[in-house]
Design a protein around this motif. Sequence first.
Motif, mmCIF file in Angstrom:
data_model
loop_
_atom_site.group_PDB
_atom_site.id
_atom_site.type_symbol
_atom_site.label_atom_id
_atom_site.label_comp_id
_atom_site.label_asym_id
_atom_site.label_seq_id
_atom_site.Cartn_x
_atom_site.Cartn_y
_atom_site.Cartn_z
ATOM 1 N N ARG A 70 0.839 -1.212 0.000
ATOM 2 C CA ARG A 70 0.000 0.000 0.000
ATOM 3 C C ARG A 70 0.866 1.251 0.000
ATOM 4 O O ARG A 70 0.526 2.255 -0.638
ATOM 5 N N ALA A 71 1.971 1.200 0.725
ATOM 6 C CA ALA A 71 2.866 2.356 0.793
ATOM 7 C C ALA A 71 3.486 2.647 -0.577
ATOM 8 O O ALA A 71 3.538 3.804 -1.012
ATOM 9 N N GLU A 72 3.953 1.614 -1.255
ATOM 10 C CA GLU A 72 4.562 1.801 -2.573
ATOM 11 C C GLU A 72 3.554 2.343 -3.575
ATOM 12 O O GLU A 72 3.880 3.212 -4.404
ATOM 13 N N LYS A 73 2.334 1.845 -3.519
ATOM 14 C CA LYS A 73 1.280 2.341 -4.402
ATOM 15 C C LYS A 73 0.997 3.816 -4.131
ATOM 16 O O LYS A 73 0.837 4.619 -5.057
ATOM 17 N N ALA A 74 0.939 4.174 -2.845
ATOM 18 C CA ALA A 74 0.679 5.569 -2.473
ATOM 19 C C ALA A 74 1.811 6.478 -2.931
ATOM 20 O O ALA A 74 1.562 7.582 -3.437
ATOM 21 N N VAL A 75 3.060 6.033 -2.761
ATOM 22 C CA VAL A 75 4.208 6.841 -3.185
ATOM 23 C C VAL A 75 4.148 7.104 -4.691
ATOM 24 O O VAL A 75 4.411 8.222 -5.153
ATOM 25 N N ARG A 76 3.803 6.086 -5.467
ATOM 26 C CA ARG A 76 3.691 6.280 -6.928
ATOM 27 C C ARG A 76 2.639 7.327 -7.256
ATOM 28 O O ARG A 76 2.850 8.183 -8.119
ATOM 29 N N GLU A 77 1.501 7.253 -6.564
ATOM 30 C CA GLU A 77 0.430 8.224 -6.820
ATOM 31 C C GLU A 77 0.837 9.629 -6.400
ATOM 32 O O GLU A 77 0.586 10.605 -7.115
ATOM 33 N N ILE A 78 1.467 9.745 -5.234
ATOM 34 C CA ILE A 78 1.894 11.065 -4.753
ATOM 35 C C ILE A 78 2.910 11.685 -5.708
ATOM 36 O O ILE A 78 2.845 12.872 -6.029
ATOM 37 N N LYS A 79 3.856 10.884 -6.169
ATOM 38 C CA LYS A 79 4.849 11.379 -7.122
ATOM 39 C C LYS A 79 4.191 11.852 -8.418
ATOM 40 O O LYS A 79 4.534 12.908 -8.970
ATOM 41 N N MET A 80 3.236 11.077 -8.903
ATOM 42 C CA MET A 80 2.564 11.416 -10.154
ATOM 43 C C MET A 80 1.749 12.702 -10.016
ATOM 44 O O MET A 80 1.819 13.584 -10.867
ATOM 45 N N ARG A 81 1.009 12.824 -8.936
ATOM 46 C CA ARG A 81 0.135 13.996 -8.764
ATOM 47 C C ARG A 81 0.916 15.258 -8.408
ATOM 48 O O ARG A 81 0.514 16.361 -8.763
ATOM 49 N N SER A 82 2.019 15.104 -7.682
ATOM 50 C CA SER A 82 2.787 16.272 -7.240
ATOM 51 C C SER A 82 3.893 16.649 -8.218
ATOM 52 O O SER A 82 4.494 17.716 -8.077
ATOM 53 N N HIS A 83 4.177 15.761 -9.180
ATOM 54 C CA HIS A 83 5.289 15.960 -10.120
ATOM 55 C C HIS A 83 6.607 16.113 -9.372
ATOM 56 O O HIS A 83 7.469 16.906 -9.751
ATOM 57 N N SER A 84 6.733 15.355 -8.285
ATOM 58 C CA SER A 84 7.955 15.366 -7.486
ATOM 59 C C SER A 84 8.432 13.938 -7.283
ATOM 60 O O SER A 84 7.640 13.038 -7.001
ATOM 61 N N LEU A 85 9.729 13.737 -7.411
ATOM 62 C CA LEU A 85 10.314 12.418 -7.168
ATOM 63 C C LEU A 85 10.852 12.291 -5.750
ATOM 64 O O LEU A 85 11.324 11.221 -5.355
ATOM 65 N N ASN A 86 10.779 13.381 -4.978
ATOM 66 C CA ASN A 86 11.360 13.413 -3.645
ATOM 67 C C ASN A 86 10.348 12.942 -2.591
ATOM 68 O O ASN A 86 10.054 13.643 -1.616
ATOM 69 N N VAL A 87 9.800 11.743 -2.825
ATOM 70 C CA VAL A 87 8.805 11.150 -1.939
ATOM 71 C C VAL A 87 9.210 9.707 -1.672
ATOM 72 O O VAL A 87 9.580 8.982 -2.600
ATOM 73 N N LEU A 88 9.155 9.273 -0.419
ATOM 74 C CA LEU A 88 9.500 7.892 -0.083
ATOM 75 C C LEU A 88 8.678 7.419 1.102
ATOM 76 O O LEU A 88 8.010 8.223 1.764
ATOM 77 N N HIS A 89 8.700 6.118 1.345
ATOM 78 C CA HIS A 89 7.962 5.571 2.480
ATOM 79 C C HIS A 89 8.899 4.790 3.385
ATOM 80 O O HIS A 89 9.933 4.268 2.951
ATOM 81 N N MET A 90 8.511 4.703 4.657
ATOM 82 C CA MET A 90 9.235 3.910 5.639
ATOM 83 C C MET A 90 8.219 3.143 6.482
ATOM 84 O O MET A 90 7.109 3.626 6.736
ATOM 85 N N HIS A 91 8.607 1.947 6.906
ATOM 86 C CA HIS A 91 7.689 1.112 7.676
ATOM 87 C C HIS A 91 7.571 1.619 9.110
ATOM 88 O O HIS A 91 8.565 1.937 9.769
ATOM 89 N N LEU A 92 6.323 1.702 9.599
ATOM 90 C CA LEU A 92 6.069 2.096 10.985
ATOM 91 C C LEU A 92 4.735 1.532 11.429
ATOM 92 O O LEU A 92 3.721 1.697 10.750
ATOM 93 N N ASP A 93 4.737 0.882 12.575
ATOM 94 C CA ASP A 93 3.512 0.382 13.194
ATOM 95 C C ASP A 93 3.343 1.098 14.527
ATOM 96 O O ASP A 93 4.043 0.797 15.497
ATOM 97 N N LEU A 94 2.418 2.046 14.582
ATOM 98 C CA LEU A 94 2.221 2.846 15.786
ATOM 99 C C LEU A 94 1.583 2.055 16.921
ATOM 100 O O LEU A 94 1.498 2.554 18.048
#
Length: 308
Positions: A70-94
């Motif tokens: 889900r994180a990788e899918k979200a990062v792809r969408e955020i990059k596409m919509r924002s036109h920015s490649l400076n987006v990444l995800h990290m694992h965290l379980d609160l």
Amino acid sequence: MFLLCTIAASLLCFLLLKWMKRRRMCMDLKRLDGKTVLITGGNSGIGKETAVALAMRGARVVITCRDPERAEKAVREIKMRSHSLNVLHMHLDLANLRSIRDFCHKFLQTEKRLDILINNAGMPGVLDWTDDSFSMCFGVNHLGHFLLTNLLLGHLKECAPSRVITLTCSLYKYQKLDFQDLNYNLLPFFTYCRSKLANIYFTQELARLMEGKGVTAYSVHPGYIQSNWTCHYSILFQMLMKVVMLMFFVPCEVGAQTVIHCAVVDDVNQHSGGYFSDCRQSALQPFAKDPGIAKKLWEASERLVGLA
């Protein structure tokens, strides 16, 4: 005549619903080039919309999520919509204190900056428990973000002026904290209300402790949002709430506006510790402005997460 009355009544209902869903938009165009933003739960809902908006402004955006796919899918969408490649995800379980400590250790090693921390992830009222035996609501919504923020405070102070934004909810007004039973988990709705009140007290005490150190803090009520929080409940409840949300709730993009406002607008710096809604500071119930309770909750939280 009946047809005209029906049309008039339908139009009136439409206008009423539209008026109820009106929201202010963040109009500040401030850039965030060179800044790093961390958003918990940034893979969906308000968190994802906030990530898109801040990435568009040039920020380096790190989102957290428990599910890598889900994180990788979200990062792809955020990059596409924002036109920015400076987006990444990290694992965290609160819901796991060890996961939070491991995440912070990795983040502090790999990221040189932290300018804006957005405590966005949250759990609705559910009768469940974290891995550390806290009620899921209180454990994730308050204690998880409490520990996360404290472990990252060094980075935030080094990058001052910096900001901590914690999402809360206006439902806080329906409950008060019981220090004899902070882990209350009998009625899901009341458990959720208490966790959101804890978010407000946490913000106030954080602002007091960071006064003069360049770190400001804000709690944000984003409004009632058309998000996926109902996935924790039955199919019937999900279907019912989908209708209600379409009629009365606002889209996630609109709900993210107050979070974006607190992240970019310079004027909010003079209101550290404040409670914001609809892109402006809002009044709190008197009992939610007690510095003694805020300090007591902070000290209790330190003991519960092992910081004391």
